[in-house]
Scaffold this motif. Structure first.
Motif, PDB file in Angstrom:
ATOM      1  N   GLN A  10       0.842  -1.199   0.000  1.00  0.00           N
ATOM      2  CA  GLN A  10       0.000   0.000   0.000  1.00  0.00           C
ATOM      3  C   GLN A  10       0.880   1.254   0.000  1.00  0.00           C
ATOM      4  O   GLN A  10       0.943   1.985   0.985  1.00  0.00           O
ATOM      5  N   PRO A  11       1.557   1.513  -1.106  1.00  0.00           N
ATOM      6  CA  PRO A  11       2.510   2.622  -1.159  1.00  0.00           C
ATOM      7  C   PRO A  11       1.887   4.002  -0.961  1.00  0.00           C
ATOM      8  O   PRO A  11       2.587   4.940  -0.594  1.00  0.00           O
ATOM      9  N   HIS A  12       0.589   4.124  -1.160  1.00  0.00           N
ATOM     10  CA  HIS A  12      -0.069   5.415  -0.949  1.00  0.00           C
ATOM     11  C   HIS A  12       0.017   5.864   0.516  1.00  0.00           C
ATOM     12  O   HIS A  12      -0.140   7.042   0.809  1.00  0.00           O
ATOM     13  N   LEU A  13       0.301   4.941   1.429  1.00  0.00           N
ATOM     14  CA  LEU A  13       0.475   5.316   2.830  1.00  0.00           C
ATOM     15  C   LEU A  13       1.665   6.258   3.015  1.00  0.00           C
ATOM     16  O   LEU A  13       1.699   7.047   3.951  1.00  0.00           O
ATOM     17  N   LEU A  14       2.620   6.169   2.097  1.00  0.00           N
ATOM     18  CA  LEU A  14       3.799   7.039   2.182  1.00  0.00           C
ATOM     19  C   LEU A  14       3.453   8.505   1.927  1.00  0.00           C
ATOM     20  O   LEU A  14       4.200   9.391   2.309  1.00  0.00           O
ATOM     21  N   ASP A  15       2.312   8.733   1.293  1.00  0.00           N
ATOM     22  CA  ASP A  15       1.887  10.100   1.005  1.00  0.00           C
ATOM     23  C   ASP A  15       1.174  10.753   2.182  1.00  0.00           C
ATOM     24  O   ASP A  15       0.971  11.964   2.186  1.00  0.00           O
ATOM     25  N   LEU A  16       0.781   9.964   3.164  1.00  0.00           N
ATOM     26  CA  LEU A  16       0.056  10.502   4.310  1.00  0.00           C
ATOM     27  C   LEU A  16       1.016  11.174   5.288  1.00  0.00           C
ATOM     28  O   LEU A  16       2.160  10.759   5.438  1.00  0.00           O
ATOM     29  N   SER A  17       0.530  12.179   5.952  1.00  0.00           N
ATOM     30  CA  SER A  17       1.339  12.932   6.904  1.00  0.00           C
ATOM     31  C   SER A  17       1.569  12.128   8.181  1.00  0.00           C
ATOM     32  O   SER A  17       0.626  11.619   8.789  1.00  0.00           O
ATOM     33  N   MET A  18       2.827  12.036   8.579  1.00  0.00           N
ATOM     34  CA  MET A  18       3.152  11.382   9.851  1.00  0.00           C
ATOM     35  C   MET A  18       2.526  12.166  11.007  1.00  0.00           C
ATOM     36  O   MET A  18       1.956  11.583  11.915  1.00  0.00           O
TER      37      MET A  18
ATOM     38  N   ARG B 239      -1.729  12.441  10.500  1.00  0.00           N
ATOM     39  CA  ARG B 239      -2.584  11.277  10.356  1.00  0.00           C
ATOM     40  C   ARG B 239      -1.991   9.999  10.950  1.00  0.00           C
ATOM     41  O   ARG B 239      -2.597   9.383  11.808  1.00  0.00           O
ATOM     42  N   LEU B 240      -0.841   9.581  10.491  1.00  0.00           N
ATOM     43  CA  LEU B 240      -0.318   8.272  10.878  1.00  0.00           C
ATOM     44  C   LEU B 240      -0.063   8.147  12.378  1.00  0.00           C
ATOM     45  O   LEU B 240      -0.569   7.229  13.028  1.00  0.00           O
ATOM     46  N   VAL B 241       0.720   9.039  12.922  1.00  0.00           N
ATOM     47  CA  VAL B 241       1.094   8.930  14.339  1.00  0.00           C
ATOM     48  C   VAL B 241      -0.101   9.174  15.270  1.00  0.00           C
ATOM     49  O   VAL B 241      -0.361   8.343  16.148  1.00  0.00           O
ATOM     50  N   PRO B 242      -0.857  10.258  15.093  1.00  0.00           N
ATOM     51  CA  PRO B 242      -1.973  10.454  16.033  1.00  0.00           C
ATOM     52  C   PRO B 242      -2.991   9.313  16.001  1.00  0.00           C
ATOM     53  O   PRO B 242      -3.425   8.830  17.046  1.00  0.00           O
ATOM     54  N   ARG B 243      -3.368   8.872  14.809  1.00  0.00           N
ATOM     55  CA  ARG B 243      -4.347   7.792  14.717  1.00  0.00           C
ATOM     56  C   ARG B 243      -3.781   6.484  15.254  1.00  0.00           C
ATOM     57  O   ARG B 243      -4.453   5.755  15.979  1.00  0.00           O
TER      58      ARG B 243
ATOM     59  N   GLY C 176      -8.996  -1.765  26.397  1.00  0.00           N
ATOM     60  CA  GLY C 176      -9.959  -2.821  26.129  1.00  0.00           C
ATOM     61  C   GLY C 176     -11.150  -2.370  25.307  1.00  0.00           C
ATOM     62  O   GLY C 176     -12.160  -3.063  25.235  1.00  0.00           O
ATOM     63  N   LEU C 177     -11.052  -1.210  24.686  1.00  0.00           N
ATOM     64  CA  LEU C 177     -12.160  -0.684  23.892  1.00  0.00           C
ATOM     65  C   LEU C 177     -12.092  -1.109  22.435  1.00  0.00           C
ATOM     66  O   LEU C 177     -13.064  -0.956  21.702  1.00  0.00           O
ATOM     67  N   LEU C 178     -10.970  -1.626  22.031  1.00  0.00           N
ATOM     68  CA  LEU C 178     -10.801  -2.062  20.650  1.00  0.00           C
ATOM     69  C   LEU C 178     -10.098  -3.406  20.675  1.00  0.00           C
ATOM     70  O   LEU C 178      -8.962  -3.499  21.113  1.00  0.00           O
ATOM     71  N   GLU C 179     -10.793  -4.420  20.241  1.00  0.00           N
ATOM     72  CA  GLU C 179     -10.214  -5.756  20.264  1.00  0.00           C
ATOM     73  C   GLU C 179      -9.858  -6.262  18.882  1.00  0.00           C
ATOM     74  O   GLU C 179      -9.181  -7.258  18.740  1.00  0.00           O
ATOM     75  N   LYS C 180     -10.323  -5.575  17.875  1.00  0.00           N
ATOM     76  CA  LYS C 180     -10.068  -6.015  16.513  1.00  0.00           C
ATOM     77  C   LYS C 180      -8.608  -5.795  16.148  1.00  0.00           C
ATOM     78  O   LYS C 180      -7.960  -4.883  16.637  1.00  0.00           O
ATOM     79  N   GLU C 181      -8.149  -6.642  15.284  1.00  0.00           N
ATOM     80  CA  GLU C 181      -6.800  -6.463  14.765  1.00  0.00           C
ATOM     81  C   GLU C 181      -6.794  -5.209  13.895  1.00  0.00           C
ATOM     82  O   GLU C 181      -7.694  -4.989  13.092  1.00  0.00           O
ATOM     83  N   LEU C 182      -5.808  -4.390  14.080  1.00  0.00           N
ATOM     84  CA  LEU C 182      -5.736  -3.152  13.315  1.00  0.00           C
ATOM     85  C   LEU C 182      -5.459  -3.423  11.841  1.00  0.00           C
ATOM     86  O   LEU C 182      -4.715  -4.335  11.504  1.00  0.00           O
ATOM     87  N   VAL C 183      -6.076  -2.628  10.993  1.00  0.00           N
ATOM     88  CA  VAL C 183      -5.861  -2.750   9.558  1.00  0.00           C
ATOM     89  C   VAL C 183      -5.348  -1.423   9.024  1.00  0.00           C
ATOM     90  O   VAL C 183      -5.673  -0.363   9.545  1.00  0.00           O
ATOM     91  N   LEU C 184      -4.547  -1.512   7.994  1.00  0.00           N
ATOM     92  CA  LEU C 184      -3.951  -0.308   7.435  1.00  0.00           C
ATOM     93  C   LEU C 184      -4.980   0.666   6.870  1.00  0.00           C
ATOM     94  O   LEU C 184      -4.718   1.858   6.776  1.00  0.00           O
TER      95      LEU C 184
ATOM     96  N   ILE D   8      -9.131   6.357   5.751  1.00  0.00           N
ATOM     97  CA  ILE D   8     -10.479   6.913   5.802  1.00  0.00           C
ATOM     98  C   ILE D   8     -10.431   8.388   6.193  1.00  0.00           C
ATOM     99  O   ILE D   8      -9.471   8.853   6.813  1.00  0.00           O
ATOM    100  N   SER D   9     -11.483   9.103   5.851  1.00  0.00           N
ATOM    101  CA  SER D   9     -11.537  10.535   6.156  1.00  0.00           C
ATOM    102  C   SER D   9     -11.559  10.759   7.662  1.00  0.00           C
ATOM    103  O   SER D   9     -11.879   9.853   8.441  1.00  0.00           O
ATOM    104  N   GLU D  10     -11.252  11.964   8.054  1.00  0.00           N
ATOM    105  CA  GLU D  10     -11.267  12.326   9.471  1.00  0.00           C
ATOM    106  C   GLU D  10     -12.663  12.108  10.060  1.00  0.00           C
ATOM    107  O   GLU D  10     -12.803  11.589  11.159  1.00  0.00           O
ATOM    108  N   GLU D  11     -13.681  12.491   9.323  1.00  0.00           N
ATOM    109  CA  GLU D  11     -15.058  12.343   9.792  1.00  0.00           C
ATOM    110  C   GLU D  11     -15.399  10.865  10.038  1.00  0.00           C
ATOM    111  O   GLU D  11     -15.951  10.515  11.083  1.00  0.00           O
ATOM    112  N   LYS D  12     -15.057  10.009   9.098  1.00  0.00           N
ATOM    113  CA  LYS D  12     -15.346   8.584   9.253  1.00  0.00           C
ATOM    114  C   LYS D  12     -14.526   7.976  10.388  1.00  0.00           C
ATOM    115  O   LYS D  12     -15.004   7.124  11.124  1.00  0.00           O
ATOM    116  N   PHE D  13     -13.282   8.409  10.525  1.00  0.00           N
ATOM    117  CA  PHE D  13     -12.434   7.909  11.605  1.00  0.00           C
ATOM    118  C   PHE D  13     -13.045   8.256  12.962  1.00  0.00           C
ATOM    119  O   PHE D  13     -13.145   7.407  13.847  1.00  0.00           O
TER     120      PHE D  13
END
Length: 110
Positions: free
Chosen positions: A29-37, A40-44, A55-63, A68-73
């Motif tokens: 997923q090379p487009h991740l390199l275009d995202l701001s550290m 977006r990347l570090v805060p999220r 214990g509020l999130l048990e799902k395995e994290l996905v890239l 997703i947009s800030e609103e959807k996040f």
């Protein structure tokens, strides 16, 4: 290629060593390199690690959570919690955004 070597190293280091994604999944997923550290990347990423530790999130994290947009996040990971818990999560996320923008958020390996 428009992304610097330093940016590639920083993104890979964070996603692989801090967040625990496999290098092969990040490379696919090379487009991740275009995202701001900082914006977006570090805060999220660190916010979601906090959710998991509480214990509020048990799902395995996905890239895709970084894409997703800030609103959807916010709807998916913050606003879904009601009352005081939701307020605290929003505050935590906003603090992560501010600290990352100021370069003060630690991204040490967990």
């Amino acid at each position: 290629m428009t992304t610097s070597e330093d940016k590639i190293k920083a993104v890979m280091d964070f996603l692989v060593n801090v967040m625990g994604f496999s290098a092969s999944s990040v490379v696919k997923q090379p487009h991740l390199l275009d995202l701001s550290m900082e914006k977006r990347l570090v805060p999220r990423g660190l916010f979601l690690k906090d959710l998991m530790s509480k214990g509020l999130l048990e799902k395995e994290l996905v890239l895709s959570m970084f894409e997703i947009s800030e609103e959807k996040f916010l709807k998916r990971f913050v606003y879904c919690y009601e009352g005081e818990e939701g307020s605290e999560l929003l505050k935590l996320y906003n603090e992560n955004l501010k600290l990352a923008a100021e370069g003060k958020l630690k991204t040490e390996r967990l």
